[in-house]
Design a protein around this motif. Sequence first.
Motif, PDB file in Angstrom:
ATOM      1  N   ASP A 143      -8.164   5.619  -2.529  1.00 39.48           N
ATOM      2  CA  ASP A 143      -8.989   5.263  -3.810  1.00 39.48           C
ATOM      3  C   ASP A 143     -10.442   4.782  -3.287  1.00 39.48           C
ATOM      4  O   ASP A 143     -10.969   4.382  -4.093  1.00 39.48           O
ATOM      5  CB  ASP A 143      -8.230   3.995  -5.052  1.00 39.48           C
ATOM      6  CG  ASP A 143      -7.704   2.539  -4.013  1.00 39.48           C
ATOM      7  OD1 ASP A 143      -7.959   3.023  -3.731  1.00 39.48           O
ATOM      8  OD2 ASP A 143      -7.083   2.171  -4.581  1.00 39.48           O
ATOM      9  N   SER A 144     -10.963   3.779  -2.312  1.00 41.55           N
ATOM     10  CA  SER A 144     -11.843   3.944  -1.975  1.00 41.55           C
ATOM     11  C   SER A 144     -13.446   4.971  -2.214  1.00 41.55           C
ATOM     12  O   SER A 144     -14.384   5.018  -2.163  1.00 41.55           O
ATOM     13  CB  SER A 144     -12.385   3.292  -0.634  1.00 41.55           C
ATOM     14  OG  SER A 144     -11.233   2.552  -0.470  1.00 41.55           O
ATOM     15  N   ILE A 145     -12.372   6.760  -1.921  1.00 41.93           N
ATOM     16  CA  ILE A 145     -13.517   7.792  -1.556  1.00 41.93           C
ATOM     17  C   ILE A 145     -13.698   8.742  -3.324  1.00 41.93           C
ATOM     18  O   ILE A 145     -11.908   8.552  -4.221  1.00 41.93           O
ATOM     19  CB  ILE A 145     -12.336   8.958  -1.110  1.00 41.93           C
ATOM     20  CG1 ILE A 145     -12.575   8.609   0.513  1.00 41.93           C
ATOM     21  CG2 ILE A 145     -13.419   9.233  -0.874  1.00 41.93           C
ATOM     22  CD1 ILE A 145     -13.795   7.818   1.261  1.00 41.93           C
TER      23      ILE A 145
ATOM     24  N   ILE B 290       3.568   9.648  -1.343  1.00 38.53           N
ATOM     25  CA  ILE B 290       3.658   8.233  -0.960  1.00 38.53           C
ATOM     26  C   ILE B 290       3.554   7.246  -1.479  1.00 38.53           C
ATOM     27  O   ILE B 290       1.358   7.443  -0.940  1.00 38.53           O
ATOM     28  CB  ILE B 290       3.736   8.072   0.422  1.00 38.53           C
ATOM     29  CG1 ILE B 290       5.225   9.004   1.203  1.00 38.53           C
ATOM     30  CG2 ILE B 290       3.755   6.425   1.151  1.00 38.53           C
ATOM     31  CD1 ILE B 290       6.412   8.939   0.522  1.00 38.53           C
ATOM     32  N   SER B 291       3.007   6.826  -2.459  1.00 37.99           N
ATOM     33  CA  SER B 291       1.590   6.090  -3.315  1.00 37.99           C
ATOM     34  C   SER B 291       1.850   4.460  -2.724  1.00 37.99           C
ATOM     35  O   SER B 291       2.978   3.802  -2.534  1.00 37.99           O
ATOM     36  CB  SER B 291       2.108   5.791  -4.436  1.00 37.99           C
ATOM     37  OG  SER B 291       1.164   4.787  -5.388  1.00 37.99           O
ATOM     38  N   SER B 292       0.970   3.880  -2.543  1.00 36.19           N
ATOM     39  CA  SER B 292       0.682   2.576  -1.714  1.00 36.19           C
ATOM     40  C   SER B 292      -0.455   2.033  -2.098  1.00 36.19           C
ATOM     41  O   SER B 292      -1.322   2.310  -2.101  1.00 36.19           O
ATOM     42  CB  SER B 292       0.874   1.810  -0.023  1.00 36.19           C
ATOM     43  OG  SER B 292       1.054   0.954  -0.091  1.00 36.19           O
ATOM     44  N   VAL B 293      -0.271   0.467  -2.117  1.00 33.65           N
ATOM     45  CA  VAL B 293      -1.524  -0.451  -3.082  1.00 33.65           C
ATOM     46  C   VAL B 293      -1.819  -1.211  -2.126  1.00 33.65           C
ATOM     47  O   VAL B 293      -3.200  -1.946  -2.776  1.00 33.65           O
ATOM     48  CB  VAL B 293      -1.874  -0.723  -4.966  1.00 33.65           C
ATOM     49  CG1 VAL B 293      -2.164   1.063  -5.311  1.00 33.65           C
ATOM     50  CG2 VAL B 293      -0.348  -1.335  -4.730  1.00 33.65           C
ATOM     51  N   ASN B 294      -1.038  -1.562  -0.968  1.00 32.24           N
ATOM     52  CA  ASN B 294      -1.263  -3.135  -0.540  1.00 32.24           C
ATOM     53  C   ASN B 294      -2.715  -3.358   0.367  1.00 32.24           C
ATOM     54  O   ASN B 294      -2.229  -4.113   1.660  1.00 32.24           O
ATOM     55  CB  ASN B 294       0.091  -3.654   0.097  1.00 32.24           C
ATOM     56  CG  ASN B 294       1.127  -3.248   1.062  1.00 32.24           C
ATOM     57  OD1 ASN B 294       0.100  -1.647   1.530  1.00 32.24           O
ATOM     58  ND2 ASN B 294       2.065  -3.561   1.468  1.00 32.24           N
ATOM     59  N   GLY B 295      -2.573  -1.742   1.030  1.00 31.28           N
ATOM     60  CA  GLY B 295      -3.734  -1.824   2.128  1.00 31.28           C
ATOM     61  C   GLY B 295      -3.313  -1.829   3.339  1.00 31.28           C
ATOM     62  O   GLY B 295      -3.928  -1.756   4.080  1.00 31.28           O
TER      63      GLY B 295
ATOM     64  N   THR C 247       7.059   4.157  -1.407  1.00 33.59           N
ATOM     65  CA  THR C 247       5.807   3.675  -0.769  1.00 33.59           C
ATOM     66  C   THR C 247       6.311   3.489   0.254  1.00 33.59           C
ATOM     67  O   THR C 247       7.699   3.613   0.427  1.00 33.59           O
ATOM     68  CB  THR C 247       5.316   2.060  -1.454  1.00 33.59           C
ATOM     69  OG1 THR C 247       4.528   1.538  -2.280  1.00 33.59           O
ATOM     70  CG2 THR C 247       6.833   1.239  -1.791  1.00 33.59           C
ATOM     71  N   ILE C 248       6.034   2.209   0.598  1.00 33.93           N
ATOM     72  CA  ILE C 248       5.924   1.644   1.955  1.00 33.93           C
ATOM     73  C   ILE C 248       6.614   0.340   1.678  1.00 33.93           C
ATOM     74  O   ILE C 248       7.093  -0.320   0.834  1.00 33.93           O
ATOM     75  CB  ILE C 248       4.475   1.741   3.018  1.00 33.93           C
ATOM     76  CG1 ILE C 248       3.736   0.926   2.183  1.00 33.93           C
ATOM     77  CG2 ILE C 248       4.101   3.055   3.264  1.00 33.93           C
ATOM     78  CD1 ILE C 248       2.431   0.429   3.066  1.00 33.93           C
ATOM     79  N   PRO C 249       7.812   0.179   2.867  1.00 35.21           N
ATOM     80  CA  PRO C 249       8.402  -0.732   2.873  1.00 35.21           C
ATOM     81  C   PRO C 249       7.616  -1.961   2.676  1.00 35.21           C
ATOM     82  O   PRO C 249       8.065  -3.278   1.848  1.00 35.21           O
ATOM     83  CB  PRO C 249       8.991  -1.443   4.331  1.00 35.21           C
ATOM     84  CG  PRO C 249       9.325   0.373   4.943  1.00 35.21           C
ATOM     85  CD  PRO C 249       8.053   0.399   4.238  1.00 35.21           C
ATOM     86  N   SER C 250       6.743  -2.694   2.817  1.00 32.46           N
ATOM     87  CA  SER C 250       6.130  -3.751   2.400  1.00 32.46           C
ATOM     88  C   SER C 250       5.074  -3.708   0.702  1.00 32.46           C
ATOM     89  O   SER C 250       4.136  -4.882   1.001  1.00 32.46           O
ATOM     90  CB  SER C 250       4.789  -4.445   3.623  1.00 32.46           C
ATOM     91  OG  SER C 250       3.931  -3.464   3.426  1.00 32.46           O
ATOM     92  N   ASP C 251       5.146  -2.959   0.742  1.00 33.53           N
ATOM     93  CA  ASP C 251       4.379  -2.480  -0.527  1.00 33.53           C
ATOM     94  C   ASP C 251       5.053  -3.131  -1.707  1.00 33.53           C
ATOM     95  O   ASP C 251       6.027  -2.204  -2.273  1.00 33.53           O
ATOM     96  CB  ASP C 251       3.589  -2.016  -0.830  1.00 33.53           C
ATOM     97  CG  ASP C 251       2.796  -1.323  -1.871  1.00 33.53           C
ATOM     98  OD1 ASP C 251       2.941  -1.979  -2.832  1.00 33.53           O
ATOM     99  OD2 ASP C 251       1.666  -0.484  -2.047  1.00 33.53           O
TER     100      ASP C 251
ATOM    101  N   CYS D  23      -5.891   1.364   3.562  1.00 34.94           N
ATOM    102  CA  CYS D  23      -6.277  -0.448   4.599  1.00 34.94           C
ATOM    103  C   CYS D  23      -6.956  -0.905   3.411  1.00 34.94           C
ATOM    104  O   CYS D  23      -7.776  -0.735   2.404  1.00 34.94           O
ATOM    105  CB  CYS D  23      -6.830   0.680   5.189  1.00 34.94           C
ATOM    106  SG  CYS D  23      -8.715   1.213   4.906  1.00 34.94           S
ATOM    107  N   THR D  24      -7.391  -2.131   4.186  1.00 35.20           N
ATOM    108  CA  THR D  24      -7.695  -3.402   3.680  1.00 35.20           C
ATOM    109  C   THR D  24      -9.708  -2.625   3.531  1.00 35.20           C
ATOM    110  O   THR D  24     -10.189  -3.693   2.624  1.00 35.20           O
ATOM    111  CB  THR D  24      -7.734  -4.415   3.723  1.00 35.20           C
ATOM    112  OG1 THR D  24      -8.185  -4.365   5.062  1.00 35.20           O
ATOM    113  CG2 THR D  24      -6.321  -4.738   3.957  1.00 35.20           C
ATOM    114  N   GLN D  25     -10.312  -1.706   4.300  1.00 32.90           N
ATOM    115  CA  GLN D  25     -11.610  -1.587   4.347  1.00 32.90           C
ATOM    116  C   GLN D  25     -11.971  -0.415   3.279  1.00 32.90           C
ATOM    117  O   GLN D  25     -11.142   0.373   3.484  1.00 32.90           O
ATOM    118  CB  GLN D  25     -12.181  -1.259   6.139  1.00 32.90           C
ATOM    119  CG  GLN D  25     -12.044  -1.874   6.903  1.00 32.90           C
ATOM    120  CD  GLN D  25     -10.274  -2.122   7.396  1.00 32.90           C
ATOM    121  OE1 GLN D  25      -9.551  -2.058   7.358  1.00 32.90           O
ATOM    122  NE2 GLN D  25     -10.277  -3.160   8.333  1.00 32.90           N
TER     123      GLN D  25
END
Length: 156
Positions: A122-124, A61-66, A11-15, A96-98
């Motif tokens: 996941d918004s799509i 790479i899996s990320s859910v924090n936007g 994942t990304i460092p901030s997630d 992203c958060t949008q």
Amino acid sequence: MFLKKKALLATIPSDSHSWNMVFMEFVLEENGYCVRNLGPNTPIKEAEEILHAECFDLVVISSVNGHAYIEGQALAKRIAANSDYQGPLLLGGKICTQTDPETILRHSAALKKSGFDAVFDDSIKNSFDSFQAFLTPQAFNLAEKPQQNQVARAEA
């Protein structure tokens, strides 16, 4: 002897989320991958070092924090610049958060330009189905990138 395909999951460092990582590990294993899961808050340097030391057929790479639309670009560029990895590089989750399609498409295009082969937000609608379809040998195009990694693994 049958060798399983190898996947690196990060994942990304901030997630700091881990549930998505566990879920993706199960999905990849069910699709025939031996998975190395680096867990939450993956430092970019760690992903680079592992890709330099080991051969993988797939990197997810899996990320859910936007925040993947920002940190994902840096990650893809560093992987391309500092590792020998040539296989598919995929990003999925909440990039992203949008949730408006225009923003997601714009961020997805930037992520692809930075080095991702596919982006699944996941918004799509049906994005997870598209990801699973990507895992099939026909979509994966075994004649190209993964064979390069198989050769590298055999030489190592």
